[in-house]
Design a protein around this motif. Structure first.
Motif, PDB file in Angstrom:
ATOM      1  N   LEU A 169       9.403   2.229  15.114  1.00 33.28           N
ATOM      2  CA  LEU A 169       8.229   2.857  14.606  1.00 33.28           C
ATOM      3  C   LEU A 169       8.794   4.201  13.812  1.00 33.28           C
ATOM      4  O   LEU A 169       9.461   4.806  14.287  1.00 33.28           O
ATOM      5  N   VAL A 170       8.080   4.228  12.548  1.00 32.03           N
ATOM      6  CA  VAL A 170       8.519   5.224  11.639  1.00 32.03           C
ATOM      7  C   VAL A 170       7.205   5.938  11.157  1.00 32.03           C
ATOM      8  O   VAL A 170       6.030   5.389  11.247  1.00 32.03           O
ATOM      9  N   SER A 171       7.498   6.895  10.402  1.00 30.12           N
ATOM     10  CA  SER A 171       6.196   7.493   9.629  1.00 30.12           C
ATOM     11  C   SER A 171       5.906   6.922   8.331  1.00 30.12           C
ATOM     12  O   SER A 171       6.797   6.013   7.667  1.00 30.12           O
ATOM     13  N   LYS A 172       4.918   6.998   7.676  1.00 31.16           N
ATOM     14  CA  LYS A 172       4.777   6.374   6.310  1.00 31.16           C
ATOM     15  C   LYS A 172       5.617   6.609   5.253  1.00 31.16           C
ATOM     16  O   LYS A 172       6.038   5.719   4.444  1.00 31.16           O
ATOM     17  N   SER A 173       6.195   7.925   5.468  1.00 30.16           N
ATOM     18  CA  SER A 173       7.178   8.200   4.272  1.00 30.16           C
ATOM     19  C   SER A 173       8.381   7.321   4.342  1.00 30.16           C
ATOM     20  O   SER A 173       9.037   7.164   3.451  1.00 30.16           O
ATOM     21  N   LEU A 174       8.947   7.110   5.659  1.00 33.73           N
ATOM     22  CA  LEU A 174      10.167   6.157   5.694  1.00 33.73           C
ATOM     23  C   LEU A 174       9.857   4.790   5.473  1.00 33.73           C
ATOM     24  O   LEU A 174      10.930   4.125   5.498  1.00 33.73           O
ATOM     25  N   THR A 175       8.742   4.369   5.206  1.00 34.46           N
ATOM     26  CA  THR A 175       8.372   2.927   4.590  1.00 34.46           C
ATOM     27  C   THR A 175       8.575   2.787   3.073  1.00 34.46           C
ATOM     28  O   THR A 175       8.708   1.568   2.793  1.00 34.46           O
ATOM     29  N   SER A 176       9.082   3.816   2.490  1.00 37.23           N
ATOM     30  CA  SER A 176       8.959   3.757   1.029  1.00 37.23           C
ATOM     31  C   SER A 176      10.643   3.479   0.608  1.00 37.23           C
ATOM     32  O   SER A 176      11.280   4.568   0.731  1.00 37.23           O
ATOM     33  N   HIS A 177      10.958   2.507   0.058  1.00 35.16           N
ATOM     34  CA  HIS A 177      12.438   2.105  -0.375  1.00 35.16           C
ATOM     35  C   HIS A 177      12.549   0.876  -1.346  1.00 35.16           C
ATOM     36  O   HIS A 177      11.590   0.175  -0.974  1.00 35.16           O
ATOM     37  N   PRO A 178      13.011   0.761  -2.172  1.00 34.09           N
ATOM     38  CA  PRO A 178      13.306   0.014  -3.147  1.00 34.09           C
ATOM     39  C   PRO A 178      13.423  -1.603  -2.453  1.00 34.09           C
ATOM     40  O   PRO A 178      13.124  -2.370  -2.728  1.00 34.09           O
ATOM     41  N   LEU A 179      14.255  -1.416  -1.207  1.00 38.80           N
ATOM     42  CA  LEU A 179      14.680  -2.913  -0.605  1.00 38.80           C
ATOM     43  C   LEU A 179      13.625  -3.146   0.561  1.00 38.80           C
ATOM     44  O   LEU A 179      13.889  -3.900   1.237  1.00 38.80           O
ATOM     45  N   SER A 180      12.598  -2.145   0.538  1.00 40.34           N
ATOM     46  CA  SER A 180      11.535  -2.301   1.696  1.00 40.34           C
ATOM     47  C   SER A 180      10.671  -3.473   1.670  1.00 40.34           C
ATOM     48  O   SER A 180      10.407  -4.031   0.250  1.00 40.34           O
ATOM     49  N   LEU A 181      10.390  -4.399   2.674  1.00 38.36           N
ATOM     50  CA  LEU A 181       9.473  -5.412   2.818  1.00 38.36           C
ATOM     51  C   LEU A 181       8.055  -4.878   2.248  1.00 38.36           C
ATOM     52  O   LEU A 181       7.700  -3.668   2.835  1.00 38.36           O
ATOM     53  N   LYS A 182       7.326  -5.734   1.536  1.00 37.93           N
ATOM     54  CA  LYS A 182       6.217  -5.186   1.091  1.00 37.93           C
ATOM     55  C   LYS A 182       5.115  -5.024   2.515  1.00 37.93           C
ATOM     56  O   LYS A 182       5.170  -5.923   3.428  1.00 37.93           O
ATOM     57  N   ASP A 183       4.018  -4.179   2.233  1.00 46.12           N
ATOM     58  CA  ASP A 183       3.105  -4.060   3.256  1.00 46.12           C
ATOM     59  C   ASP A 183       3.472  -4.010   4.697  1.00 46.12           C
ATOM     60  O   ASP A 183       3.236  -4.818   5.390  1.00 46.12           O
ATOM     61  N   PRO A 184       3.877  -2.840   4.862  1.00 49.41           N
ATOM     62  CA  PRO A 184       4.569  -2.714   6.393  1.00 49.41           C
ATOM     63  C   PRO A 184       3.034  -2.594   7.441  1.00 49.41           C
ATOM     64  O   PRO A 184       2.151  -2.352   7.108  1.00 49.41           O
ATOM     65  N   TYR A 185       3.578  -3.106   8.664  1.00 46.10           N
ATOM     66  CA  TYR A 185       2.409  -3.095   9.592  1.00 46.10           C
ATOM     67  C   TYR A 185       2.136  -1.494  10.365  1.00 46.10           C
ATOM     68  O   TYR A 185       2.899  -0.851  10.136  1.00 46.10           O
ATOM     69  N   GLN A 186       0.809  -1.639  10.233  1.00 43.48           N
ATOM     70  CA  GLN A 186       0.342  -0.007  10.518  1.00 43.48           C
ATOM     71  C   GLN A 186      -0.233  -0.177  11.957  1.00 43.48           C
ATOM     72  O   GLN A 186      -1.240  -1.111  12.252  1.00 43.48           O
ATOM     73  N   LEU A 187       0.074   0.694  13.120  1.00 40.09           N
ATOM     74  CA  LEU A 187      -0.494   0.496  14.299  1.00 40.09           C
ATOM     75  C   LEU A 187      -2.083   1.144  14.339  1.00 40.09           C
ATOM     76  O   LEU A 187      -2.364   2.098  13.753  1.00 40.09           O
ATOM     77  N   MET A 188      -2.744   0.380  14.976  1.00 34.19           N
ATOM     78  CA  MET A 188      -4.062   0.788  15.095  1.00 34.19           C
ATOM     79  C   MET A 188      -4.182   2.247  15.939  1.00 34.19           C
ATOM     80  O   MET A 188      -5.089   2.989  15.698  1.00 34.19           O
ATOM     81  N   SER A 189      -3.252   2.424  16.969  1.00 30.01           N
ATOM     82  CA  SER A 189      -3.581   3.533  17.806  1.00 30.01           C
ATOM     83  C   SER A 189      -2.126   4.117  17.878  1.00 30.01           C
ATOM     84  O   SER A 189      -1.579   4.081  19.105  1.00 30.01           O
ATOM     85  N   PRO A 190      -1.692   4.890  17.239  1.00 34.35           N
ATOM     86  CA  PRO A 190      -0.084   5.503  17.239  1.00 34.35           C
ATOM     87  C   PRO A 190      -0.061   6.447  18.026  1.00 34.35           C
ATOM     88  O   PRO A 190      -1.081   7.398  18.146  1.00 34.35           O
ATOM     89  N   LEU A 191       0.952   6.841  18.635  1.00 31.14           N
ATOM     90  CA  LEU A 191       1.184   7.989  19.643  1.00 31.14           C
ATOM     91  C   LEU A 191       1.077   9.048  18.655  1.00 31.14           C
ATOM     92  O   LEU A 191       0.732  10.509  19.008  1.00 31.14           O
ATOM     93  N   SER A 192       1.783   9.267  17.490  1.00 33.30           N
ATOM     94  CA  SER A 192       1.801  10.264  16.491  1.00 33.30           C
ATOM     95  C   SER A 192       1.774   9.563  15.301  1.00 33.30           C
ATOM     96  O   SER A 192       2.338   8.554  15.012  1.00 33.30           O
ATOM     97  N   ASP A 193       1.567  10.591  14.009  1.00 38.92           N
ATOM     98  CA  ASP A 193       1.940   9.983  13.028  1.00 38.92           C
ATOM     99  C   ASP A 193       3.205   9.757  12.386  1.00 38.92           C
ATOM    100  O   ASP A 193       3.777   9.028  11.556  1.00 38.92           O
ATOM    101  N   LYS A 194       4.280  10.283  13.274  1.00 38.79           N
ATOM    102  CA  LYS A 194       5.802   9.968  12.961  1.00 38.79           C
ATOM    103  C   LYS A 194       6.042   8.526  13.680  1.00 38.79           C
ATOM    104  O   LYS A 194       7.055   8.000  13.443  1.00 38.79           O
ATOM    105  N   ARG A 195       5.182   8.088  14.313  1.00 39.35           N
ATOM    106  CA  ARG A 195       5.264   6.405  14.918  1.00 39.35           C
ATOM    107  C   ARG A 195       4.351   5.770  14.491  1.00 39.35           C
ATOM    108  O   ARG A 195       3.793   4.795  15.303  1.00 39.35           O
ATOM    109  N   GLU A 196       3.955   5.561  13.270  1.00 40.95           N
ATOM    110  CA  GLU A 196       2.498   5.205  12.775  1.00 40.95           C
ATOM    111  C   GLU A 196       2.667   3.530  12.083  1.00 40.95           C
ATOM    112  O   GLU A 196       1.838   2.635  12.249  1.00 40.95           O
ATOM    113  N   TYR A 197       4.146   3.353  11.599  1.00 45.39           N
ATOM    114  CA  TYR A 197       4.456   2.225  11.134  1.00 45.39           C
ATOM    115  C   TYR A 197       5.525   1.314  11.583  1.00 45.39           C
ATOM    116  O   TYR A 197       6.336   2.135  11.925  1.00 45.39           O
ATOM    117  N   VAL A 198       5.582  -0.138  11.619  1.00 51.88           N
ATOM    118  CA  VAL A 198       6.635  -0.614  11.943  1.00 51.88           C
ATOM    119  C   VAL A 198       7.715  -0.729  10.890  1.00 51.88           C
ATOM    120  O   VAL A 198       7.357  -1.082   9.586  1.00 51.88           O
TER     121      VAL A 198
END
Length: 786
Positions: free
Chosen positions: A520-549
């Motif tokens: 689980l990572v923050s939104k800023s770490l989902t941005s990369h040229p090799l990233s898969l599109k449309d990452p999953y976002q947690l409905m109730s994350p523990l914090s914004d640092k663990r918001e996306y798969v």
């Protein structure tokens, strides 16, 4: 939940059952009792009578008393400001053990003292649980005149109680009511349940001007009942003791009755001072916005969606959580309004979480509640108000919603199903007896037992629920210990797991260390040229640092390198194998990152700096191990990611002309080191070359070195391709061992190895092949021999 054994005994006879045994019974039935302890933990206490009280000769705040304890008169020095002659008090004799001290004979400023006159605080009762007017808060506890000298003061005060701290599971919200605990104990110990007395006629009364209405779907039921005359006074001792044992503070009879009924039935209620109401119009709304002051004098910001109880638009309560303003019961209250309601659990939870506001009522409203609880609570409230608050001039109840009882659900199960699922041999009578004890009103037809589920049991829906109730009540220890019957199976890895294991072993063998980072990572770490599109976002994350798969590995590996470098852990190569996810795809990825030297032997002057060339060699070696030959690989200039990678020392790697990943040196603005991310899922789907074994060649190899003058625009890959084609059939390998750059061109030196499996090659043959290679290089790439 804190359960008073003494209070429990008023509903079901447990007088002959030890508190610790009762704790084991409840725990074995699924209601875990975490702790059993006495309400007052003190020994060797007696009721004493102060026969004489004089000032201490050497102190202006101490008193020297003579205390009759029944069999003797003791001299005790006391520092309480309220100590007086003639009082009945609690005396701790010599040897008494209190929570924080043991009583001994002593001298206080030269005067002998043979005991201690105690307050309830010194016996372990917390100040917050004492009535606000309790003498123990500032001095000693003074007993009534009917207290008998020499008796046990704890028993006299009704504090001789044992407390069971019950940890409730999420499915048993009903056990937040003492009545449900009592019913549970009744079923477990086979004793009759005695329901508390209630007032049945709760709707009728004098004509009332009050109007109630709900303008939000968050309120299902709201009952308001006006009482024209009440008397505010201390609660009877048994109610105070129950509240203290339950961890609540006795205040006065009206407030205490509200709290008592909540603990009994699980249904919160709220009492308003009638004089607070300017108008008689109560509405429940969810469109109010603004700041409100609660009963705790704290300001709370209300937004649309929060459920509010209002008086002609003026907020008087945050529904299900806390009252507002000065609407609460006052010491001079002479008339009151009762509120009993049912609210949407999710709405209460959302408001409570947003405001950071919790309360005993909120803890009950956010869980599934008995739909009949509001009626039961109002019946009990009216009985207690009449008995302990002199309630009179009772007005009719004003109701929004329906008070009609819902039809009770029915669940059926066969006797055979019970025994087959549990692995038991229980008789029909034993099974039926459990359901009778649980008040399920069982009926039997054709070996099917149908149970009517009580309204307070919101956790029973299917046959398996009933089966669980059977074994829970009878006891799990009747189940015989048997070995499970199952076919033996041999665990094995699938082909993808085998490949991952192979990658791990190969990289560890090459000197790399495996790491595992957060998925689980923050939104800023989902941005990369090799990233898969449309990452999953947690409905109730523990914090914004663990918001996306995460959808790439590069952004997870760079912090790992930075962390190790900041701790002076250098010269390492790390790798991670993990799945990454997008909403339309998922992949296995391999990520590598490192810095410094992979191998460094200063004695033998050997080192392997982690740079572009070494990373390329590691990837080629790994792919070769996986059955992907170098001939299937190709490279292009990195144009995908020049933020994390060095723009001139990184490359895109292709396999069968399809992008496999990126590798190269880190961008200088980030750090010194190397980085790579490879699509392992692509490799898993490739057709691998089979491993072939050939005998050692008995004919010798011959090597030749050539140094070429090359134009800057010509690539190493182009040179290799031309040399391979021109050196057939005896050219075995090509190795670049030197590059020297000058002005517009560069010198590149190669070692060519020739070999034949049929004969020994002679100089003329080798020279001819070298000449063919040089001619091809001249013709196709304008390369000359230096």
């Amino acid at each position: 939940m804190l359960v008073s054994k003494k209070w429990l005994n008023s509903m079901v006879d447990v007088s002959t059952i030890d508190a610790y045994e009762l704790g084991d019974i409840l725990t074995n039935a699924g209601l875990e009792v975490e702790l059993v302890y006495p309400l007052v933990n003190a020994t060797n206490l007696v009721i004493g009578h102060i026969t004489n009280c004089e000032k201490h000769p050497d102190s202006d705040h101490l008193s020297v008393t003579k205390v009759d304890v029944g069999n003797e008169e003791l001299q005790i020095v006391c520092g309480a400001p309220n100590v007086k002659e003639g009082q009945k008090v609690i005396v701790a004799l010599e040897g008494a053990k209190l929570p924080e001290l043991t009583i001994k004979k002593t001298k206080v400023r030269g005067v002998e003292s043979n005991g201690m006159i105690c307050s309830l605080l010194e016996l372990g009762i917390d100040e917050e649980y004492l009535p606000v007017d309790s003498p123990s808060i500032s001095g000693i506890e003074v007993l009534d005149d009917d207290a008998r000298i020499g008796d046990d003061p704890i028993a006299y005060l009704g504090l001789d109680d044992m407390i069971l701290d019950v940890s409730l599971t999420p499915n048993r919200a009903d056990c937040m009511a003492m009545q449900s605990i009592a019913r549970e104990v009744s079923a477990l110990v086979k004793k009759e349940y005695q329901a508390p007395e209630v007032e049945k006629d709760i709707l009728s009364g004098l004509a009332s001007d009050f109007k109630v209405n709900s303008l939000t779907k968050n309120c299902h039921l709201f009952v308001a009942k006006e009482i024209g005359k009440v008397t505010v006074k201390p609660s009877p001792q048994w109610i105070q003791n129950v509240l203290i044992a339950s961890g609540m503070n006795p205040i006065n009879n009206l407030v205490d009755i509200s709290n008592l009924v909540m603990l009994e039935t699980g249904q919160p209620s709220h009492f308003y001072d009638r004089d607070y109401f300017d108008v008689t119009d109560i509405s429940i709304i969810d469109d109010f916005e603004g700041s409100v002051k609660a009963l705790d004098d704290q300001e709370y910001e209300i937004i649309k969606g929060d459920t509010i109880i209002s008086m002609a638009g003026k907020p008087i309560g945050i529904a299900g959580i806390k009252g507002l303003g000065n609407s609460m019961i006052q010491p001079d209250t002479s008339s009151m309004v009762i509120e009993v309601a049912s609210f949407d659990p999710l709405a209460i939870r959302n408001t409570s979480r947003r405001l950071g506001l919790a309360s005993d009522s909120q803890a009950r409203y956010i869980k599934p509640m008995d739909p009949q609880a509001p009626i039961k609570a109002l019946e009990r409230i009216m009985y207690l108000l009449k008995k302990y608050a002199d309630a009179d001039e009772i007005y009719e109840s004003k109701v929004f919603g329906s008070l009609e009882a819902e039809s009770l659900s029915k669940v059926s199960v066969t006797f055979e199903h019970v025994n087959n699922l549990l692995g038991t041999k229980l008789s029909d009578d034993e099974i039926g007896d459990v359901f009778e004890r649980l008040n399920f009103q069982p009926t039997v037809s054709n070996r099917v037992i149908e149970c009517t589920i009580p309204s307070y049991r919101r956790d029973l829906f299917i046959a398996q629920d009933l089966i669980e109730e059977v074994i829970r009540v009878i006891g799990y220890d009747i189940i015989e210990s048997t070995l499970p019957q199952m076919p033996l199976t041999q665990g094995s890895l699938n082909k993808d797991q085998h490949l991952i294991r192979h990658v791990e072993k190969t990289l560890v063998g090459l000197g790399a260390q495996q790491v595992i980072s957060y998925t689980l990572v923050s939104k800023s770490l989902t941005s990369h040229p090799l990233s898969l599109k449309d990452p999953y976002q947690l409905m109730s994350p523990l914090s914004d640092k663990r918001e996306y798969v995460r959808n790439n590995l590069t952004q997870s590996l760079i912090p790992i390198l930075e962390y190790n470098l900041s701790h002076q852990n250098t010269d390492n190569l790390y790798f991670e194998i993990s799945q990454v996810f997008g909403q339309d795809s998922e992949q296995w990825r391999l990520g590598l990152i490192g810095d410094g030297q992979l191998v460094q032997d200063t004695y033998h002057k050997v080192s392997s700096p982690l740079d572009f060339s070494l990373m390329k060699g590691i990837l080629e070696t790994l792919l070769e191990e996986l059955g992907v030959s170098k001939a299937r690989l190709s490279y292009e200039e990195n144009e995908i990611d020049t933020v994390n990678y060095h723009p001139y020392r990184s490359a895109q790697i292709y396999c069968d002309k399809k992008l496999l990943g990126l590798f190269g040196e880190l961008h200088p603005q980030l750090n010194k080191g190397v980085l790579a991310e490879i699509n392992l899922s692509f490799i898993m789907g490739l057709k691998k070359a089979k491993t072939k074994y050939t005998p050692l060649n008995k004919y010798p190899r011959v090597s030749r070195d050539i140094a070429l003058v090359v134009n800057d625009e010509v690539t190493h890959e182009e040179i290799i391709r031309v040399i391979k084609n021109a050196g057939r059939p005896y050219l075995e390998s090509i190795n670049l061992f030197d590059i020297y750059e000058k002005e517009d061109n560069k010198s590149m030196a190669y070692t060519l190895v020739f070999e034949s499996k049929e004969k020994t090659l002679v100089d003329d043959e080798i020279n001819q092949m070298v000449n063919n290679i040089l001619e091809s290089l001249k013709e196709k790439l304008n390369i000359t021999l230096r």
